[in-house]
Design a protein around this motif. Sequence first.
Motif, PDB file in Angstrom:
ATOM      1  N   GLY A  62      25.736  34.360 -28.042  1.00  8.37           N
ATOM      2  CA  GLY A  62      24.908  34.591 -26.862  1.00  8.37           C
ATOM      3  C   GLY A  62      25.316  35.809 -26.049  1.00  8.37           C
ATOM      4  N   TRP A  63      26.119  36.679 -26.637  1.00  5.05           N
ATOM      5  CA  TRP A  63      26.556  37.866 -25.893  1.00  5.05           C
ATOM      6  C   TRP A  63      25.563  39.005 -26.034  1.00  5.05           C
ATOM      7  CZ3 TRP A  63      31.873  37.084 -28.546  1.00  5.05           C
ATOM      8  CH2 TRP A  63      32.515  36.002 -27.938  1.00  5.05           C
ATOM      9  N   LEU A  64      24.843  38.998 -27.136  1.00  5.72           N
ATOM     10  CA  LEU A  64      23.790  39.997 -27.279  1.00  5.72           C
ATOM     11  C   LEU A  64      22.576  39.375 -27.935  1.00  5.72           C
ATOM     12  CD1 LEU A  64      24.075  40.904 -30.517  1.00  5.72           C
ATOM     13  CD2 LEU A  64      25.997  42.186 -29.592  1.00  5.72           C
ATOM     14  N   ALA A  65      21.459  40.101 -27.808  1.00  9.56           N
ATOM     15  CA  ALA A  65      20.207  39.594 -28.367  1.00  9.56           C
ATOM     16  C   ALA A  65      19.488  40.770 -29.018  1.00  9.56           C
ATOM     17  CB  ALA A  65      19.340  38.997 -27.264  1.00  9.56           C
ATOM     18  N   TYR A  66      18.535  40.454 -29.881  1.00 12.68           N
ATOM     19  CA  TYR A  66      17.764  41.573 -30.444  1.00 12.68           C
ATOM     20  C   TYR A  66      16.281  41.270 -30.387  1.00 12.68           C
ATOM     21  CZ  TYR A  66      17.441  38.773 -34.721  1.00 12.68           C
ATOM     22  OH  TYR A  66      17.183  37.782 -35.617  1.00 12.68           O
ATOM     23  N   ARG A  67      15.496  42.311 -30.436  1.00 14.86           N
ATOM     24  CA  ARG A  67      14.041  42.138 -30.591  1.00 14.86           C
ATOM     25  C   ARG A  67      13.593  43.075 -31.701  1.00 14.86           C
ATOM     26  NH1 ARG A  67      14.844  45.148 -25.840  1.00 14.86           N
ATOM     27  NH2 ARG A  67      13.824  47.207 -25.892  1.00 14.86           N
ATOM     28  N   TRP A  68      12.426  42.765 -32.285  1.00 12.90           N
ATOM     29  CA  TRP A  68      11.921  43.610 -33.366  1.00 12.90           C
ATOM     30  C   TRP A  68      11.093  44.747 -32.764  1.00 12.90           C
ATOM     31  CZ3 TRP A  68      13.692  43.058 -38.151  1.00 12.90           C
ATOM     32  CH2 TRP A  68      14.255  41.827 -38.516  1.00 12.90           C
ATOM     33  N   GLU A  69      11.430  45.979 -33.171  1.00  9.06           N
ATOM     34  CA  GLU A  69      10.672  47.136 -32.704  1.00  9.06           C
ATOM     35  C   GLU A  69       9.933  47.737 -33.880  1.00  9.06           C
ATOM     36  OE1 GLU A  69      10.711  49.259 -29.625  1.00  9.06           O
ATOM     37  OE2 GLU A  69      11.090  47.291 -28.728  1.00  9.06           O
ATOM     38  N   GLU A  70       8.629  48.001 -33.665  1.00 12.86           N
ATOM     39  CA  GLU A  70       7.843  48.656 -34.716  1.00 12.86           C
ATOM     40  C   GLU A  70       8.389  50.056 -34.944  1.00 12.86           C
ATOM     41  OE1 GLU A  70       5.574  47.557 -36.673  1.00 12.86           O
ATOM     42  OE2 GLU A  70       5.475  45.555 -35.768  1.00 12.86           O
ATOM     43  N   THR A  72       7.751  53.912 -36.826  1.00 16.57           N
ATOM     44  CA  THR A  72       6.661  54.764 -37.334  1.00 16.57           C
ATOM     45  C   THR A  72       6.719  54.856 -38.852  1.00 16.57           C
ATOM     46  OG1 THR A  72       8.108  56.610 -36.858  1.00 16.57           O
ATOM     47  CG2 THR A  72       6.330  56.184 -35.286  1.00 16.57           C
ATOM     48  N   GLN A  73       7.921  54.821 -39.384  1.00 22.47           N
ATOM     49  CA  GLN A  73       8.035  54.833 -40.841  1.00 22.47           C
ATOM     50  C   GLN A  73       8.822  53.605 -41.300  1.00 22.47           C
ATOM     51  OE1 GLN A  73       9.664  58.687 -41.088  1.00 22.47           O
ATOM     52  NE2 GLN A  73      11.726  58.099 -40.490  1.00 22.47           N
ATOM     53  N   GLY A  74       8.259  52.847 -42.207  1.00 23.66           N
ATOM     54  CA  GLY A  74       8.956  51.679 -42.723  1.00 23.66           C
ATOM     55  C   GLY A  74       8.730  50.449 -41.885  1.00 23.66           C
ATOM     56  N   PRO A  75       9.416  49.377 -42.256  1.00 25.25           N
ATOM     57  CA  PRO A  75       9.226  48.077 -41.597  1.00 25.25           C
ATOM     58  C   PRO A  75       9.857  48.036 -40.209  1.00 25.25           C
ATOM     59  CG  PRO A  75      10.854  47.933 -43.337  1.00 25.25           C
ATOM     60  CD  PRO A  75      10.372  49.330 -43.336  1.00 25.25           C
ATOM     61  N   PRO A  76       9.532  47.027 -39.393  1.00 26.45           N
ATOM     62  CA  PRO A  76      10.120  46.925 -38.052  1.00 26.45           C
ATOM     63  C   PRO A  76      11.641  46.819 -38.118  1.00 26.45           C
ATOM     64  CG  PRO A  76       8.632  45.073 -38.509  1.00 26.45           C
ATOM     65  CD  PRO A  76       8.625  45.938 -39.703  1.00 26.45           C
ATOM     66  N   ARG A  77      12.290  47.287 -37.018  1.00 25.78           N
ATOM     67  CA  ARG A  77      13.763  47.282 -37.017  1.00 25.78           C
ATOM     68  C   ARG A  77      14.277  46.473 -35.846  1.00 25.78           C
ATOM     69  NH1 ARG A  77      16.082  53.126 -37.416  1.00 25.78           N
ATOM     70  NH2 ARG A  77      14.586  53.579 -35.764  1.00 25.78           N
ATOM     71  N   LYS A  78      15.502  45.991 -35.989  1.00 29.12           N
ATOM     72  CA  LYS A  78      16.106  45.211 -34.907  1.00 29.12           C
ATOM     73  C   LYS A  78      16.599  46.158 -33.808  1.00 29.12           C
ATOM     74  CE  LYS A  78      17.669  41.147 -37.426  1.00 29.12           C
ATOM     75  NZ  LYS A  78      18.837  40.473 -38.015  1.00 29.12           N
ATOM     76  N   TYR A  79      16.300  45.781 -32.587  1.00 28.18           N
ATOM     77  CA  TYR A  79      16.711  46.578 -31.440  1.00 28.18           C
ATOM     78  C   TYR A  79      17.594  45.686 -30.574  1.00 28.18           C
ATOM     79  CZ  TYR A  79      15.874  50.381 -28.096  1.00 28.18           C
ATOM     80  OH  TYR A  79      16.010  51.464 -27.270  1.00 28.18           O
ATOM     81  N   TYR A  80      18.885  46.047 -30.509  1.00 32.81           N
ATOM     82  CA  TYR A  80      19.854  45.149 -29.872  1.00 32.81           C
ATOM     83  C   TYR A  80      20.007  45.430 -28.380  1.00 32.81           C
ATOM     84  CZ  TYR A  80      21.451  43.163 -34.263  1.00 32.81           C
ATOM     85  OH  TYR A  80      21.513  42.480 -35.438  1.00 32.81           O
ATOM     86  N   ALA A  81      20.290  44.376 -27.613  1.00 36.14           N
ATOM     87  CA  ALA A  81      20.555  44.525 -26.177  1.00 36.14           C
ATOM     88  C   ALA A  81      21.656  43.560 -25.782  1.00 36.14           C
ATOM     89  CB  ALA A  81      19.295  44.221 -25.369  1.00 36.14           C
ATOM     90  N   ILE A  82      22.409  43.921 -24.764  1.00 39.41           N
ATOM     91  CA  ILE A  82      23.484  43.036 -24.292  1.00 39.41           C
ATOM     92  C   ILE A  82      22.896  42.021 -23.323  1.00 39.41           C
ATOM     93  CG2 ILE A  82      24.160  44.538 -22.361  1.00 39.41           C
ATOM     94  CD1 ILE A  82      27.117  43.770 -23.110  1.00 39.41           C
ATOM     95  N   THR A  83      23.405  40.821 -23.335  1.00 39.82           N
ATOM     96  CA  THR A  83      22.900  39.793 -22.410  1.00 39.82           C
ATOM     97  C   THR A  83      23.804  39.728 -21.189  1.00 39.82           C
ATOM     98  OG1 THR A  83      24.250  38.079 -23.422  1.00 39.82           O
ATOM     99  CG2 THR A  83      22.052  38.395 -24.328  1.00 39.82           C
ATOM    100  N   ASP A  84      23.412  38.927 -20.189  1.00 41.41           N
ATOM    101  CA  ASP A  84      24.228  38.779 -18.974  1.00 41.41           C
ATOM    102  C   ASP A  84      25.587  38.187 -19.320  1.00 41.41           C
ATOM    103  OD1 ASP A  84      22.208  39.814 -17.508  1.00 41.41           O
ATOM    104  OD2 ASP A  84      21.381  37.863 -16.874  1.00 41.41           O
ATOM    105  N   ALA A  85      25.573  37.176 -20.225  1.00 37.20           N
ATOM    106  CA  ALA A  85      26.836  36.579 -20.657  1.00 37.20           C
ATOM    107  C   ALA A  85      27.706  37.646 -21.312  1.00 37.20           C
ATOM    108  CB  ALA A  85      26.556  35.433 -21.629  1.00 37.20           C
ATOM    109  N   GLY A  86      27.050  38.535 -22.076  1.00 37.97           N
ATOM    110  CA  GLY A  86      27.776  39.613 -22.731  1.00 37.97           C
ATOM    111  C   GLY A  86      28.415  40.554 -21.722  1.00 37.97           C
ATOM    112  N   ARG A  87      27.654  40.868 -20.670  1.00 40.24           N
ATOM    113  CA  ARG A  87      28.207  41.766 -19.623  1.00 40.24           C
ATOM    114  C   ARG A  87      29.415  41.146 -18.949  1.00 40.24           C
ATOM    115  NH1 ARG A  87      25.038  46.087 -18.899  1.00 40.24           N
ATOM    116  NH2 ARG A  87      22.858  45.802 -19.522  1.00 40.24           N
ATOM    117  N   GLN A  88      29.292  39.846 -18.685  1.00 42.38           N
ATOM    118  CA  GLN A  88      30.409  39.126 -18.053  1.00 42.38           C
ATOM    119  C   GLN A  88      31.647  39.208 -18.956  1.00 42.38           C
ATOM    120  OE1 GLN A  88      28.831  35.394 -16.914  1.00 42.38           O
ATOM    121  NE2 GLN A  88      30.583  34.848 -15.633  1.00 42.38           N
ATOM    122  N   LEU A  89      31.419  38.949 -20.248  1.00 39.34           N
ATOM    123  CA  LEU A  89      32.527  38.994 -21.198  1.00 39.34           C
ATOM    124  C   LEU A  89      33.118  40.391 -21.247  1.00 39.34           C
ATOM    125  CD1 LEU A  89      34.010  37.414 -23.584  1.00 39.34           C
ATOM    126  CD2 LEU A  89      32.488  38.719 -25.063  1.00 39.34           C
TER     127      LEU A  89
END
Lengths: 120, 498
Positions: A62-70, A72-89
């Motif tokens: 639960g320290w980071l999360a990802y979302r799928w980003e479209e 332009t070339q190829g399949p969607p890619r994972k886009y990572y972000a830090i969560t609040d719990a991650g910032r605390q850690l």
Amino acid sequence: MNEYLENAKAQMRKGVLEYCILSVLSEGDAYVSDIIRRLKEAQMIVVEGTLYPLLMRQKNAGWLAYRWEESTQGPPRKYYAITDAGRQLLAELDTAWQDLGDSVIKIRQPEKTHSHEKRI
Amino acid sequence: MKNVFNICINGIIFGIEEDAFKPLSDYLEPLKAYFSREKDGSEIVADIEARIAELFTERPGGAATAITIADVNAIISTLGTPAAIAGVDESANTEAQPCAPRRTARRLFRNPAERYISGVCGGIATWFGMSPAILRIALIVATFFIHWLPILYLVLWAVIPLAKTTAQKLEMYGKEVNITNIEQSVKDNSLDTGSPVQTFFRDVDSALGRFCRILLRIVVLVIGLKLIVAGLMLLVAFIVWTCLQDVLFRDVVKWDFLAYEEMLRHIISASSYQIFMICSVVFILLTVAACLFWGAQLIRPFKTGNRMTHILLAALWAGSAMGIVGISLREMRHFTNPNSMSETFTVPVTDTLHLQTVSANMKLSNNAVTGLYFDKSQQRFFGEPTLNICHSRNGQALLEIRRRALGRSKPDAFDKLAGIGYQVAINDTLLQLPDLFSVSPPDRWSFQEVHLFLYLPENTIVAMDEGVMAHMHSNAHSRTGQQEYLWRVTDKGPRKIK
């Protein structure tokens, strides 16, 4: 001797790799390739493969999360972000790293510290 | 010039040179096997594959140029070897026990590499660390003495899981599931070729295998032959039924023969009858065709027509079967409710009672099994009544006529009862009994029955002619030329007087 050194270096890097991943993400959301580039530039990793199990573990913790980003070339890619719990850690890890550094310095350069104290 | 395969990584299609394919697959397989044990393992592998696809795309020339062995090596050096990738997880373990090769307890799986039928024997043998051949021989020999062993085999087949993943296969051999073992087994293929057995057992194994195959072949041949014979017999029966029954049975059978399908026409409704006959013919012919086809196919496999035809024919067969069952069920509703009705007549008490048949004197078709008569010219049904002579306890002489019929409902069945035409005449000591009863409507049969019960005091003598004798509910029929048969009523029922 050389083998031992390599192993020791790998162990040291391994210990702080998760800390570094969180640090990179704390500056802004990123693709895996961005994280890899940053870590490679800083010579934190030699091979990329080690990163993927770590990312998964951190996501599950639960320290980071990802979302799928479209893409332009190829399949969607994972886009990572830090969560609040991650910032605390990360904040706690910052302190821990500071303390660790101080401890190592204290051990490595006892006379310097002593002379510093004497000067005061 | 090199052969190029097409592979798909993370949804992108790449051409890969023939000699680069195996290194790439050898690289990915251990990772898949290793991470498959973890909860999100497949996602980790997917991430790695996504990165590989990205790196392949970023090569000079991009996705359009074929992947060479150099490209694969570059990928491996960028991403790291499986050991390095998994090493993050395993460092703690390997440091604790750096050199001792740990052996964990073996787990029981069915062994896909050691199987003739299902791998049960192979799995158990692997578990015990013995040769599967010995276990198989022991099992076959033991089956002669313990007959339920095959059932145990089937149960074990169902219960013991098949070792599918590399990790399960390693566990089956009691090897630790770590990346080194996985990589090793993927490279030398040892898990899929079975454990090395000594040559003697290998020979026994293959001899046993040959024997089993020959046995299996014989069984298949016998089944095929039986199918063909069954198909031919069914075909002959069908031809006799449809075309030849009049020709063949006219002389053989004394009475005019009432065939089943003719009878059926008078039992079920006209529209149902048409569909029922079509379904029956289609069903029988397709069954014959299927028997012959599969029989021939089992004896000597040959190339068959296209799949669509097979599916269509199978659907037709199933459809006709369903038609037969459906119509049967629909028509059966007309015969679900039985009803019965009794009439009683007083018969004068006398020393000797004479029974006489009143014959309808018609040329009738008969169905030997149901005892049903049919007048083809008038399209009328007739039934045969039965006669029971019983001992009357109160000294009275009575004739009870009991009628039974089946209908959609009780009232419907009652209508059918009322339609039964059967009249007896009592003239002093002479009882005149018609040998047949008629039904109404005359061309519809609803399983009507007429049972006569004649209650007479003890010691009454019954004299009956041959026609009545035939209807006696008794197995004491004898036709020795005598015109009249004399019976005496006793407390144990009627007894013949010699």
